[in-house]
Each structure stands twice: as C-alpha cells, then as structure tokens.
Enzyme design. Structure first.
Site, mmCIF file in Angstrom:
data_model
loop_
_atom_site.group_PDB
_atom_site.id
_atom_site.type_symbol
_atom_site.label_atom_id
_atom_site.label_comp_id
_atom_site.label_asym_id
_atom_site.label_seq_id
_atom_site.Cartn_x
_atom_site.Cartn_y
_atom_site.Cartn_z
ATOM 1 N N PHE A 19 0.823 -1.206 0.000
ATOM 2 C CA PHE A 19 0.000 0.000 0.000
ATOM 3 C C PHE A 19 0.861 1.261 0.000
ATOM 4 O O PHE A 19 1.794 1.387 0.805
ATOM 5 C CB PHE A 19 -0.876 0.052 1.257
ATOM 6 C CG PHE A 19 -1.902 -1.035 1.362
ATOM 7 C CD1 PHE A 19 -3.208 -0.831 0.913
ATOM 8 C CD2 PHE A 19 -1.586 -2.263 1.935
ATOM 9 C CE1 PHE A 19 -4.172 -1.823 1.037
ATOM 10 C CE2 PHE A 19 -2.543 -3.258 2.062
ATOM 11 C CZ PHE A 19 -3.837 -3.045 1.605
ATOM 12 N N ASP A 20 0.505 2.216 -0.859
ATOM 13 C CA ASP A 20 0.984 3.584 -0.694
ATOM 14 C C ASP A 20 0.267 4.169 0.522
ATOM 15 O O ASP A 20 -0.705 3.593 1.023
ATOM 16 C CB ASP A 20 0.673 4.380 -1.959
ATOM 17 C CG ASP A 20 1.009 5.852 -1.819
ATOM 18 O OD1 ASP A 20 2.149 6.172 -1.456
ATOM 19 O OD2 ASP A 20 0.110 6.679 -2.062
ATOM 20 N N MET A 21 0.718 5.337 0.987
ATOM 21 C CA MET A 21 0.130 5.926 2.189
ATOM 22 C C MET A 21 -0.729 7.161 1.878
ATOM 23 O O MET A 21 -1.950 7.099 1.872
ATOM 24 C CB MET A 21 1.225 6.291 3.192
ATOM 25 C CG MET A 21 0.716 6.764 4.548
ATOM 26 S SD MET A 21 2.060 7.167 5.694
ATOM 27 C CE MET A 21 2.566 8.785 5.074
#
Length: 242
Positions: A19-21
């Site tokens: 996941f990106d944030m």
C-alpha cells in the site's frame, strides 16, 4: 470486479499487498497541498492547481522544483533544503491538528487483507519521521500494526517513480513481484509499481490517473474484496480497464 476464488495454482496466487500511504490509505494529500500553498504565499506567489497536481507522490526535492518553476523562482540547494523541511514540519503539524481520516474503503480492505493471511507493506515517499504519525495512528485504530513491513522515502536508494522502494519491500518480505499487488493513487506511484513487476490498482485522489498497460483503475476502495485482488492479479496481462 466480480469476486472469485483465488487461483488454484499456488505459484500464481497473490502473496502480498503493498500500500501507498498519502492519498491511498489516508486523506493527507490535501494537507501536503495546503503546506505548499502556504510556502508559495510566503515566497510571494500562488501555487497553481496544475502545479500542485504534478507534485502528488513526488519526492520533496522534485515537488519543490515544481513549485519554484510554477512561481518562476530560482532557489539554491540550501534554500530548497530549508523550504522542504518547512513543508514537512508544517504538514506534520496539520496532520496532528486536523487528523488523518481513512480514504473510503481503505480501512476495511486493509483489515480484510490481513485477515486473509496475506503479507502487507506500507511503501511511501514520505520520510519516516512524518510517516510515523500515520503509521502510529493506523496501529492505534486497529489495535496493532497491520503491516509486516514499512518502507519510507528516506530509507531507499531511489524514490518513486523508481521501482526501488517496492522492490526493496518485496525482497524483505521474501515475495516475488509477479505475486504482489500494489495499490496507489499517483502517477509516480503507479509507475513505480508497474516497473517493479507487480500488478497495480490505481485509486486516484488529488491527481487524475490515465489508462496504462497493466493498470486497473477504480474510483475508490469501497467494496473491493480480497477475492477481487486475487482476480486483478490473475488478469494482470489483460488490457487496462476502468
């Protein structure tokens, strides 16, 4: 997507979700934008909406250069360093005072991915000292950290759009890129994920995303299931869809 069972061939099944944030899991992109707008005002200009969109997902050095170009300014490396630090600290202040709400569907999907026994990683361009605010909030909300690994922008040899952050996470997790799914909201993040060899789900927030080979676009993570993620990986060689 129509939910399906995971592939019967274990060598082709999904092993990890990365996941990106900012803008993917939490609503923080607007806070970065607000901090950059404030800096632009202090420098005597107004940061254009087009310029702001081009900074999404970028390293702070690149984002600062976009801002300077947008304002028609020339700043040396020391000024860039000072400006970058100011934006980071201002954003951290805004995160603390305003909060960092989940993006729609993100919490539910993250919980489901963990419950399914898949490996997880958070891979962000944000430096550790700022990302820690979000990581700690997520852990507090869920009662424990949902990530097997977190990789921040100041811990990698190159930042997105280079695939290095995702490749580093995959190596540390012990998984093959072909069995990974990356979830991103920015062009630089999508580019990094695709270049790493992973399947990529793009969920745009501040910056629109265009169709790219190997990229699946969805308006949000709402109602996306783990079975959907398995299907996305299985169809990774199909034409891009919207």
């Amino acid at each position: 997507m129509t939910p399906v069972d995971s592939p019967s061939d274990p060598d082709q099944s999904l092993q990890a979700v990365l996941f990106d944030m900012d803008g993917t899991l939490v609503e923080t992109e607007e806070l970065w934008g607000e901090a950059m707008d404030e800096l632009a005002t202090a420098l005597g200009g107004v940061f254009s909406a087009e310029g702001r969109q081009r900074t999404v997902g970028q390293s702070m050095r690149v984002a600062m250069q976009v801002l300077y170009d947008d304002l028609g300014l020339v700043r040396d490396d020391e000024q860039l360093r000072v400006d970058s630090r100011w934006v980071e600290e201002r954003t951290a202040t805004l995160m603390t005072s305003r909060g960092m709400p989940w993006r729609p569907g993100a919490r539910e999907l993250l919980v489901a991915v963990r419950a399914a026994g898949l490996a997880t990683a958070l891979v962000t361009t944000t430096p550790r000292r700022i990302a820690a605010l979000v990581i700690d909030q997520i852990a507090a909300d869920l009662g424990e950290s949902p990530f097997d690994l977190t990789v921040c922008g100041d811990e990698v040899p190159a930042r997105k759009p280079d695939p290095a952050p995702y490749l580093q996470a995959m190596v540390q997790l012990g998984v093959e890129p072909a069995r990974c799914l990356v979830i991103e909201d920015s062009l630089v993040g999508v580019t990094a994920g695709l270049s790493s060899g992973a399947a990529v789900l793009g969920v745009p927030s501040v910056q629109p995303l265009e169709r790219l080979p190997g990229l699946v676009l969805r308006p949000s993570l709402v109602d996306i299931t783990v079975a959907d993620l398995h299907q996305l990986l299985a169809e990774r060689d199909f034409a891009p869809t919207t």
